[in-house]
Design an enzyme around this catalytic site. Structure first.
Site, mmCIF file in Angstrom:
data_model
loop_
_atom_site.group_PDB
_atom_site.id
_atom_site.type_symbol
_atom_site.label_atom_id
_atom_site.label_comp_id
_atom_site.label_asym_id
_atom_site.label_seq_id
_atom_site.Cartn_x
_atom_site.Cartn_y
_atom_site.Cartn_z
ATOM 1 N N LYS A 69 0.836 -1.209 0.000
ATOM 2 C CA LYS A 69 0.000 0.000 0.000
ATOM 3 C C LYS A 69 0.871 1.260 0.000
ATOM 4 C CE LYS A 69 -2.057 -1.171 3.890
ATOM 5 N NZ LYS A 69 -1.526 -2.504 4.192
ATOM 6 N N ARG A 116 -9.394 0.821 8.374
ATOM 7 C CA ARG A 116 -9.036 -0.566 8.697
ATOM 8 C C ARG A 116 -10.134 -1.263 9.488
ATOM 9 N NH1 ARG A 116 -3.127 0.328 8.089
ATOM 10 N NH2 ARG A 116 -2.044 -1.652 8.258
ATOM 11 N N ARG A 142 11.544 -6.327 5.032
ATOM 12 C CA ARG A 142 11.514 -4.916 5.407
ATOM 13 C C ARG A 142 12.051 -4.735 6.828
ATOM 14 N NH1 ARG A 142 5.883 -1.821 5.382
ATOM 15 N NH2 ARG A 142 5.588 -3.086 7.235
ATOM 16 N N ARG A 202 11.894 -1.868 11.672
ATOM 17 C CA ARG A 202 10.564 -1.555 12.222
ATOM 18 C C ARG A 202 10.175 -2.585 13.267
ATOM 19 N NH1 ARG A 202 5.786 0.146 8.093
ATOM 20 N NH2 ARG A 202 4.544 -1.202 9.451
ATOM 21 N N ARG A 240 -0.470 -9.537 13.115
ATOM 22 C CA ARG A 240 -1.026 -8.486 12.248
ATOM 23 C C ARG A 240 -1.887 -9.090 11.139
ATOM 24 N NH1 ARG A 240 4.209 -5.551 10.514
ATOM 25 N NH2 ARG A 240 2.853 -4.276 9.204
HETATM 26 P P1 B4P Z 1 4.695 -1.613 2.058
HETATM 27 O O1 B4P Z 1 4.313 -0.850 0.852
HETATM 28 O O2 B4P Z 1 5.511 -0.873 3.082
HETATM 29 O O3 B4P Z 1 3.442 -2.284 2.811
HETATM 30 P P2 B4P Z 1 2.132 -1.695 3.463
HETATM 31 O O4 B4P Z 1 1.026 -2.506 2.889
HETATM 32 O O5 B4P Z 1 2.032 -0.205 3.305
HETATM 33 O O6 B4P Z 1 2.441 -1.988 5.015
HETATM 34 P P3 B4P Z 1 1.695 -2.035 6.392
HETATM 35 O O7 B4P Z 1 0.256 -2.403 6.244
HETATM 36 O O8 B4P Z 1 2.560 -2.963 7.181
HETATM 37 O O9 B4P Z 1 1.865 -0.655 7.112
HETATM 38 P P4 B4P Z 1 1.009 0.481 7.824
HETATM 39 O O10 B4P Z 1 1.989 1.562 7.975
HETATM 40 O O11 B4P Z 1 -0.241 0.792 7.072
HETATM 41 O O12 B4P Z 1 5.472 -2.907 1.569
HETATM 42 C C1 B4P Z 1 6.004 -3.863 2.459
HETATM 43 C C2 B4P Z 1 7.330 -4.397 1.933
HETATM 44 O O13 B4P Z 1 7.122 -5.096 0.691
HETATM 45 C C3 B4P Z 1 8.361 -3.299 1.640
HETATM 46 O O14 B4P Z 1 9.615 -3.748 2.055
HETATM 47 C C4 B4P Z 1 8.310 -3.136 0.115
HETATM 48 O O15 B4P Z 1 9.548 -2.720 -0.432
HETATM 49 C C5 B4P Z 1 7.959 -4.564 -0.335
HETATM 50 N N1 B4P Z 1 7.155 -4.567 -1.575
HETATM 51 C C6 B4P Z 1 6.117 -3.746 -1.866
HETATM 52 N N2 B4P Z 1 5.586 -4.059 -3.072
HETATM 53 C C7 B4P Z 1 6.306 -5.140 -3.528
HETATM 54 C C8 B4P Z 1 6.245 -5.950 -4.723
HETATM 55 N N3 B4P Z 1 5.329 -5.705 -5.684
HETATM 56 N N4 B4P Z 1 7.122 -6.962 -4.862
HETATM 57 C C9 B4P Z 1 8.045 -7.227 -3.888
HETATM 58 N N5 B4P Z 1 8.169 -6.485 -2.748
HETATM 59 C C10 B4P Z 1 7.305 -5.466 -2.563
HETATM 60 O O16 B4P Z 1 0.549 -0.064 9.282
HETATM 61 C C11 B4P Z 1 1.421 -0.301 10.374
HETATM 62 C C12 B4P Z 1 0.662 -0.419 11.722
HETATM 63 O O17 B4P Z 1 0.087 0.883 12.096
HETATM 64 C C13 B4P Z 1 -0.556 -1.343 11.768
HETATM 65 O O18 B4P Z 1 -0.187 -2.695 12.018
HETATM 66 C C14 B4P Z 1 -1.404 -0.729 12.928
HETATM 67 O O19 B4P Z 1 -0.932 -1.115 14.192
HETATM 68 C C15 B4P Z 1 -1.179 0.755 12.776
HETATM 69 N N6 B4P Z 1 -2.229 1.398 11.954
HETATM 70 C C16 B4P Z 1 -2.036 1.980 10.740
HETATM 71 N N7 B4P Z 1 -3.196 2.452 10.246
HETATM 72 C C17 B4P Z 1 -4.154 2.154 11.170
HETATM 73 C C18 B4P Z 1 -5.568 2.369 11.220
HETATM 74 N N8 B4P Z 1 -6.226 2.958 10.210
HETATM 75 N N9 B4P Z 1 -6.246 1.915 12.300
HETATM 76 C C19 B4P Z 1 -5.618 1.317 13.323
HETATM 77 N N10 B4P Z 1 -4.282 1.081 13.340
HETATM 78 C C20 B4P Z 1 -3.548 1.483 12.266
#
Ligand code: B4P
Length: 200
Positions: free
Chosen positions: A14, A89, A128, A134, A145
């Site tokens: 995302k 979420r 990551r 992290r 998670r």
């Molecule tokens: P990212 O792009 O970083 O993944 P994400 O889906 O954004 O991550 P996440 O859901 O963990 O984070 P968030 O900050 O929202 O990619 C992950 C990895 O994969 C990276 O290393 C990237 O390089 C690699 N990658 C990406 N695309 C790829 C591809 N096509 N091929 C290969 N590799 C690839 O949430 C973090 C925490 O914050 C949650 O657990 C929760 O505790 C809290 N939180 C956030 N929003 C919240 C909400 N609305 N409500 C309640 N809690 C919340």
């Protein structure tokens, strides 16, 4: 206005895809994960509170996330649109977002759901964790998670399908290929709604 929700399990990309969407379509990027991590890094009272949840792999309570999100959204109401990354979420968050936008005469345009297999999610997040350090990217927390995602976030698929706003994208491909598919979904939306994107 073009308001996009990017949706998917932890590690589905995302954040990665949002950065590219923002560049191409000139939207304001609102990542609740980034906003909460910023509070944690600055060791604010809020940051200390949310750390208890994030480090356990739990969702931060709705009222905290909603307050933070509203504050940031209201700063950019004159923008061409938003990308909501990692938000909503929970059903409560989705209903509150709809209500907030409705009060401003706006709505969600499109929800992009990025689908990735669980084994691959685990692999990406572990990778990551090694690079970024992290605290929530460790083996047992990743498992928690993913469980929390299934319990609390997956029901949003039905919520947005009912609204006819869901575009499902296969995220099991290199970043640029996934972005190509997302761009096509957004362009199809823009063409069918006769919206000209604001490009600077
Ligand atoms: P990212 O792009 O970083 O993944 P994400 O889906 O954004 O991550 P996440 O859901 O963990 O984070 P968030 O900050 O929202 O990619 C992950 C990895 O994969 C990276 O290393 C990237 O390089 C690699 N990658 C990406 N695309 C790829 C591809 N096509 N091929 C290969 N590799 C690839 O949430 C973090 C925490 O914050 C949650 O657990 C929760 O505790 C809290 N939180 C956030 N929003 C919240 C909400 N609305 N409500 C309640 N809690 C919340």
């Amino acid at each position: 206005m073009l308001n996009i929700v990017i949706f998917g399990p932890p590690g589905s990309g995302k954040g990665t895809q949002s950065t590219k969407i923002v560049e191409k379509y000139n939207l304001i990027h609102l990542s609740t994960g980034d906003l909460l991590r910023e509070e944690m890094e600055n060791e604010t009272p809020l940051g200390k509170e949310v750390r208890q949840y994030i480090d356990k792999g739990l969702l931060v309570p709705d009222e905290i996330v909603l307050k933070e999100l509203y504050m940031r959204t209201s700063e950019h109401m004159d923008s061409p649109g938003f990308i909501f990354d990692g938000f909503p979420r929970t059903i409560v968050q989705a209903e509150s977002l709809d209500e907030m936008l409705r009060k401003e005469g706006m709505s969600i345009s499109l929800v992009i759901s990025v689908e990735v297999e669980e084994e691959e999610l685990h692999k990406r997040l572990m990778g990551r964790g090694e690079d970024s350090g992290r605290s929530d990217d460790s083996d047992d927390i990743i498992i928690r998670r993913l469980e929390v995602y299934k319990e609390q976030t997956l029901p949003l698929i039905a919520y947005y399908k009912k609204q006819g706003k869901m575009a499902t994208i296969n995220g099991m491909a290199p970043v640029d290929q996934v972005f190509g598919k997302i761009s096509r979904a957004i362009d199809t939306y823009l063409e069918s709604h006769k919206i000209i994107p604001v490009v600077e």
